[in-house]
Every structure is written in structure tokens, then in C-alpha cells.
Design an enzyme around this catalytic site. Structure first.
Site: not given
Length: 269
Positions: A144, A131
Site C-alpha cells: 500500500y 497517503s
């Protein structure tokens, strides 16, 4: 074009499904996975196998099913993942551990399961979907970001370890794309008495809005196909809008406190 046997974790929806559909349309043999096949009784897009990325026994079983049918695995795409948001102080630690088990340990379990076969073949490609958020610490998304950043780093190391076996490792870091990730994301509850409630609530609304207005994940699928067709893939790839990719560039060139100020201004914190 030579047909590749491709294994995609988390292939039943979102980015994984988009990648699977696109690769299959380009002539590749695709096997996707889901942790619970019973939820997808009518799934016909491509072959779907049951696989739990935190369970090495489940992984070995799925990999063996593919080898029994195809005698090879050419490409592994580690796409399965979970979202998590919340103030770090107030996020239950079992949820933090779960996020690392799925997002970090999961790709390692899968890589370990396919590497012996890829060595026998003297070829193979592992694409770890990370990501853009993994390149920076973001408020209320720190866990995350940490899970995805860790995958970036371990991919760099693994890439060097397996290069002599004809195996390639790379990562693809998407920005925000229009998927159902928000529905399955763990949200630490916004407690009225929490000192973080106002700032976290505001940030969570902005995060969800970004996903709702994001681009089509077909862009990620097209980048994956480009990588599969590349003889010597780069270490890392980024896929996202210009501002998201610019944020990573700015982090590299700006002093830490100036970059931090930009992030705080973006989230109005």
C-alpha cells in the site's frame, strides 16, 4: 466564487463522499463515481456515474458524459483506491498487481482522460489523494505504501510537464480517517503456521484500531476546497494528526536506522 465542475473517483463513500458533499455545499458541481452503481440505488448526495478506474474505456465514457453535460472539467480528484495488508512474502502477487492497477494506474488513466480537455480550457486542477503512509515503508503495509508513494512521485513529474498549459497538479496525503476502508481492504490471511503470524496479527489489530478512532474526513474535504481556491497550489499537502505528520518530518531528518527503530517500537515489533 466561480462554480467548478469537479470529478471525484470513489465518490460513493468515505473520503470521496465527504469531499463531494462538502464541495457541493460550497456551490460546486460535483460528479462522483462508483465501479458498481447498482450498489447505490438511493444515492442522492450528488451525481454518481459508473466508472472502473482500471478500464480506460469506462473512464472515457464517464468523462464524455460530463463533457456532454457541462462542456468542461475543472477539477479531477483521484480518490478511488484499495487497501492491502500482509507480509510481502505471503501476499498473492495478483493482489499486489491489483493494488497497483487501482491505486497507481487508475489515477494515470484518469489524468490522461481529462488532460486534453484541460489543455483546451487552458486551465485545470488534478488532485491525487495519496497517503501519509506513502512517505515511508511500513511493516505489513509495504505494498500500500509503495502504491501511494509512486503516485506522489509521478505527480511531481506530471506537474512539471503540464505547467505550461495552465494545469495544476498536487497531492493530498491523508493520515488515518474514520472511513470504511478496512472493510474493503485485502488482508493476506493470518496463517497459524506462518512465521509472520504473531507479528502480523498484532500489527493488523493496531492498524484497524487507528482507523476506528481516527478523525472525521471532513478535514480532508476542507483542505481540498482550500486547494481549489488557491491560485498556485503546493506540490504536496498533508492532512492528519500531529503525530502522523511528525513521522514524515522525522523520516527526513533522522538517520535511516534510527527512524526504522522508531517504527519498530511503535508497532512493538
Amino acid at each position: 466564487m466561480q462554480q467548478k465542475v469537479v470529478l471525484i473517483t470513489g465518490g460513493s463513500s468515505g473520503i470521496g463522499k465527504s469531499i463531494g458533499l462538502y464541495l457541493q455545499s460550497q456551490g460546486h458541481k460535483v460528479y462522483g463515481t462508483s465501479r458498481n452503481l447498482s450498489k447505490y440505488p438511493d444515492f442522492k448526495s450528488f451525481e454518481l456515474l459508473e466508472l472502473e478506474v482500471t478500464d480506460p474505456t469506462s473512464i472515457r465514457s464517464a468523462v464524455q458524459q460530463i463533457l456532454d453535460r457541462e462542456d468542461r472539467i475543472d477539477v479531477l480528484i483521484n480518490n478511488a483506491g484499495v487497501g492491502i495488508t500482509g507480509p510481502i512474502e505471503e501476499t498473492p502477487h495478483q493482489e499486489i498487481t491489483k493494488a497497483f492497477d487501482v491505486n497507481f494506474n487508475g489515477p494515470l488513466h484518469l489524468a490522461k482522460a481529462v488532460l486534453p480537455q484541460m489543455r483546451l480550457q487552458k486551465s485545470g486542477l488534478i488532485i491525487n489523494i495519496t497517503s501519509i503512509a506513502g512517505g515511508m515503508g511500513l511493516p505489513y503495509r509495504g505494498i500500500y505504501s509503495a502504491t501511494k508513494g509512486a503516485v506522489d512521485i509521478v505527480s511531481e513529474a506530471l506537474r512539471m510537464e503540464v505547467k505550461d498549459f495552465g494545469i495544476q497538479i498536487t497531492t493530498v496525503a491523508p493520515g488515518d480517517f474514520a472511513t470504511n476502508i478496512a472493510a474493503g481492504r485485502y488482508h493476506a490471511p493470518i496463517e497459524g503456521q506462518s512465521p509472520y503470524s504473531t507479528a502480523y496479527g498484532k500489527t493488523l489489530k493496531m492498524i484497524n484500531k487507528d482507523v476506528d478512532t481516527a478523525e472525521d474526513p471532513i478535514l480532508v474535504a476542507k483542505k481540498v476546497l482550500e486547494i481549489i481556491n488557491t491560485a498556485k497550489p503546493k506540490v504536496h499537502y498533508k492532512v492528519g494528526d500531529a503525530l502522523q505528520k511528525l513521522s514524515l518530518f522525522l523520516k527526513k531528518i533522522l538517520p535511516d536506522k534510527i527512524y526504522e527503530k522508531l517504527v519498530l517500537n511503535h508497532y512493538k515489533l
